[in-house]
Design an enzyme around this catalytic site. Sequence first.
Site, PDB file in Angstrom:
ATOM      1  N   LYS A  17      36.845  25.034  39.433  1.00 34.23           N
ATOM      2  CA  LYS A  17      36.078  25.453  40.612  1.00 34.23           C
ATOM      3  C   LYS A  17      34.613  25.721  40.248  1.00 34.23           C
ATOM      4  O   LYS A  17      33.706  25.221  40.901  1.00 34.23           O
ATOM      5  CB  LYS A  17      36.671  26.731  41.231  1.00 34.23           C
ATOM      6  CG  LYS A  17      38.100  26.606  41.693  1.00 34.23           C
ATOM      7  CD  LYS A  17      38.560  27.855  42.441  1.00 34.23           C
ATOM      8  CE  LYS A  17      38.623  29.110  41.586  1.00 34.23           C
ATOM      9  NZ  LYS A  17      39.710  29.107  40.568  1.00 34.23           N
ATOM     10  N   ARG A  50      41.480  34.830  47.955  1.00 35.31           N
ATOM     11  CA  ARG A  50      42.582  34.651  47.010  1.00 35.31           C
ATOM     12  C   ARG A  50      43.889  35.197  47.574  1.00 35.31           C
ATOM     13  O   ARG A  50      44.913  35.116  46.899  1.00 35.31           O
ATOM     14  CB  ARG A  50      42.272  35.405  45.717  1.00 35.31           C
ATOM     15  CG  ARG A  50      41.739  34.533  44.595  1.00 35.31           C
ATOM     16  CD  ARG A  50      41.320  35.483  43.490  1.00 35.31           C
ATOM     17  NE  ARG A  50      41.420  34.963  42.161  1.00 35.31           N
ATOM     18  CZ  ARG A  50      40.384  34.432  41.500  1.00 35.31           C
ATOM     19  NH1 ARG A  50      39.235  34.263  42.096  1.00 35.31           N
ATOM     20  NH2 ARG A  50      40.538  34.045  40.267  1.00 35.31           N
ATOM     21  N   ARG A 103      38.123  27.644  26.960  1.00 31.28           N
ATOM     22  CA  ARG A 103      36.886  27.806  27.721  1.00 31.28           C
ATOM     23  C   ARG A 103      35.864  28.679  26.996  1.00 31.28           C
ATOM     24  O   ARG A 103      36.220  29.657  26.346  1.00 31.28           O
ATOM     25  CB  ARG A 103      37.218  28.431  29.089  1.00 31.28           C
ATOM     26  CG  ARG A 103      36.019  28.659  29.975  1.00 31.28           C
ATOM     27  CD  ARG A 103      36.403  28.655  31.415  1.00 31.28           C
ATOM     28  NE  ARG A 103      37.138  29.864  31.804  1.00 31.28           N
ATOM     29  CZ  ARG A 103      37.547  30.084  33.039  1.00 31.28           C
ATOM     30  NH1 ARG A 103      37.304  29.206  33.995  1.00 31.28           N
ATOM     31  NH2 ARG A 103      38.200  31.181  33.341  1.00 31.28           N
ATOM     32  N   ARG A 131      35.884  34.607  27.515  1.00 34.83           N
ATOM     33  CA  ARG A 131      36.172  35.731  28.405  1.00 34.83           C
ATOM     34  C   ARG A 131      37.441  36.427  27.937  1.00 34.83           C
ATOM     35  O   ARG A 131      38.399  35.767  27.570  1.00 34.83           O
ATOM     36  CB  ARG A 131      36.364  35.223  29.837  1.00 34.83           C
ATOM     37  CG  ARG A 131      35.057  35.087  30.591  1.00 34.83           C
ATOM     38  CD  ARG A 131      35.226  34.374  31.906  1.00 34.83           C
ATOM     39  NE  ARG A 131      36.428  34.770  32.647  1.00 34.83           N
ATOM     40  CZ  ARG A 131      36.767  34.240  33.813  1.00 34.83           C
ATOM     41  NH1 ARG A 131      36.023  33.319  34.371  1.00 34.83           N
ATOM     42  NH2 ARG A 131      37.849  34.629  34.423  1.00 34.83           N
ATOM     43  N   ARG A 166      47.478  35.297  34.953  1.00 37.79           N
ATOM     44  CA  ARG A 166      46.604  34.885  36.054  1.00 37.79           C
ATOM     45  C   ARG A 166      47.204  33.708  36.812  1.00 37.79           C
ATOM     46  O   ARG A 166      47.081  33.630  38.026  1.00 37.79           O
ATOM     47  CB  ARG A 166      45.215  34.545  35.519  1.00 37.79           C
ATOM     48  CG  ARG A 166      44.392  35.794  35.244  1.00 37.79           C
ATOM     49  CD  ARG A 166      43.272  35.556  34.282  1.00 37.79           C
ATOM     50  NE  ARG A 166      42.303  34.603  34.761  1.00 37.79           N
ATOM     51  CZ  ARG A 166      41.608  33.790  33.967  1.00 37.79           C
ATOM     52  NH1 ARG A 166      41.786  33.817  32.672  1.00 37.79           N
ATOM     53  NH2 ARG A 166      40.738  32.978  34.490  1.00 37.79           N
TER      54      ARG A 166
HETATM   55  P1  ADP Z   1      39.306  32.308  37.451  1.00 34.85           P
HETATM   56  O1  ADP Z   1      39.152  31.509  38.694  1.00 34.85           O
HETATM   57  O2  ADP Z   1      39.082  31.518  36.222  1.00 34.85           O
HETATM   58  O3  ADP Z   1      40.566  33.138  37.426  1.00 34.85           O
HETATM   59  P2  ADP Z   1      37.310  34.257  38.316  1.00 34.85           P
HETATM   60  O4  ADP Z   1      36.057  34.400  37.576  1.00 34.85           O
HETATM   61  O5  ADP Z   1      37.295  33.638  39.663  1.00 34.85           O
HETATM   62  O6  ADP Z   1      38.230  33.433  37.321  1.00 34.85           O
HETATM   63  O7  ADP Z   1      38.049  35.674  38.435  1.00 34.85           O
HETATM   64  C1  ADP Z   1      38.211  36.551  37.361  1.00 34.85           C
HETATM   65  C2  ADP Z   1      38.942  37.806  37.814  1.00 34.85           C
HETATM   66  O8  ADP Z   1      38.153  38.498  38.791  1.00 34.85           O
HETATM   67  C3  ADP Z   1      40.282  37.577  38.483  1.00 34.85           C
HETATM   68  O9  ADP Z   1      41.332  37.436  37.562  1.00 34.85           O
HETATM   69  C4  ADP Z   1      40.395  38.847  39.354  1.00 34.85           C
HETATM   70  O10 ADP Z   1      40.796  39.954  38.584  1.00 34.85           O
HETATM   71  C5  ADP Z   1      38.987  39.075  39.809  1.00 34.85           C
HETATM   72  N1  ADP Z   1      38.690  38.394  41.098  1.00 34.85           N
HETATM   73  C6  ADP Z   1      37.810  37.375  41.307  1.00 34.85           C
HETATM   74  N2  ADP Z   1      37.815  36.989  42.596  1.00 34.85           N
HETATM   75  C7  ADP Z   1      38.716  37.786  43.227  1.00 34.85           C
HETATM   76  C8  ADP Z   1      39.204  37.870  44.552  1.00 34.85           C
HETATM   77  N3  ADP Z   1      38.766  37.038  45.531  1.00 34.85           N
HETATM   78  N4  ADP Z   1      40.133  38.811  44.832  1.00 34.85           N
HETATM   79  C9  ADP Z   1      40.593  39.644  43.889  1.00 34.85           C
HETATM   80  N5  ADP Z   1      40.211  39.607  42.612  1.00 34.85           N
HETATM   81  C10 ADP Z   1      39.272  38.686  42.262  1.00 34.85           C
END
Ligand code: ADP
Length: 221
Positions: free
Chosen positions: A22, A97, A136, A169, A180
């Site tokens: 993404k 999400r 990554r 990360r 995740r």
């Molecule tokens: P990825 O898509 O690789 O999991 P992100 O950078 O989008 O990584 O998200 C990292 C973390 O941030 C998630 O595992 C979650 O804990 C939190 N997070 C990000 N976006 C949301 C969301 N829309 N709702 C709840 N938690 C979120």
Amino acid sequence: MSGTPELKKKNLIFLGAPGAGKGTIAKEMVAKYHIAHISTGDILRGEVAAQTPAGKQAETLMKSGRLVPDELVAGMVRRRIAEPDCRRGFILDGFPRTIRQAELLEDAMAELKISPDLVIYLEVDDETLLRRLTARLNCRKCDAIFNKLSRPPKKEGACDICGGELFQRPDDSLETAKSRLKVFYEQTAPLVDYYRKNGLLFTLEAGPIPDMMDKVAAELE
Ligand code: ADP
Ligand code: ZN
């Protein structure tokens, strides 16, 4: 802006498991279409780094790969999409999400008299996802994303773009990456059907980035 392709659809949502690409595709699209990139993960990591009250609340949840509360993230997105640079269009990367977040987003967009134009779903198999997540590398300075296997930096440990230091990360360790993915299937995957039902879903198959960008262009321009 001269040279910027006109968009038929401009308010976009990116849906996909962690590691689906993404962020990578979003960054390509931002460079090409000059729309805003709203990554809730990046915003949250910023809050954690600054140790704001929201950041403190999110920190432990993020470390263990769980989602932060719907209302907290939705509030951040509501404020962000109201900013002037979003009027040209935006990509929501990593939000919504959960079904609840999708509902909160609809309310926030209705207030601004806008609506989502397209949901781009990046479909990638689990094996590839885990392989990508654990390989990554992120730039500390400019947030660029590299991959030890598929997109290695020219110089080990340094960003090709800005020379900044690359790091993994903490939530990209194998154990947390697995949690995740589980969270994705339980809480986020239902959104695929949700958006398919309201006719907004566009499935983008994984492939070389230029091919994916061509498919996106055919859908948006
Ligand atoms: P990825 O898509 O690789 O999991 P992100 O950078 O989008 O990584 O998200 C990292 C973390 O941030 C998630 O595992 C979650 O804990 C939190 N997070 C990000 N976006 C949301 C969301 N829309 N709702 C709840 N938690 C979120
Ligand atoms: Zn960099």
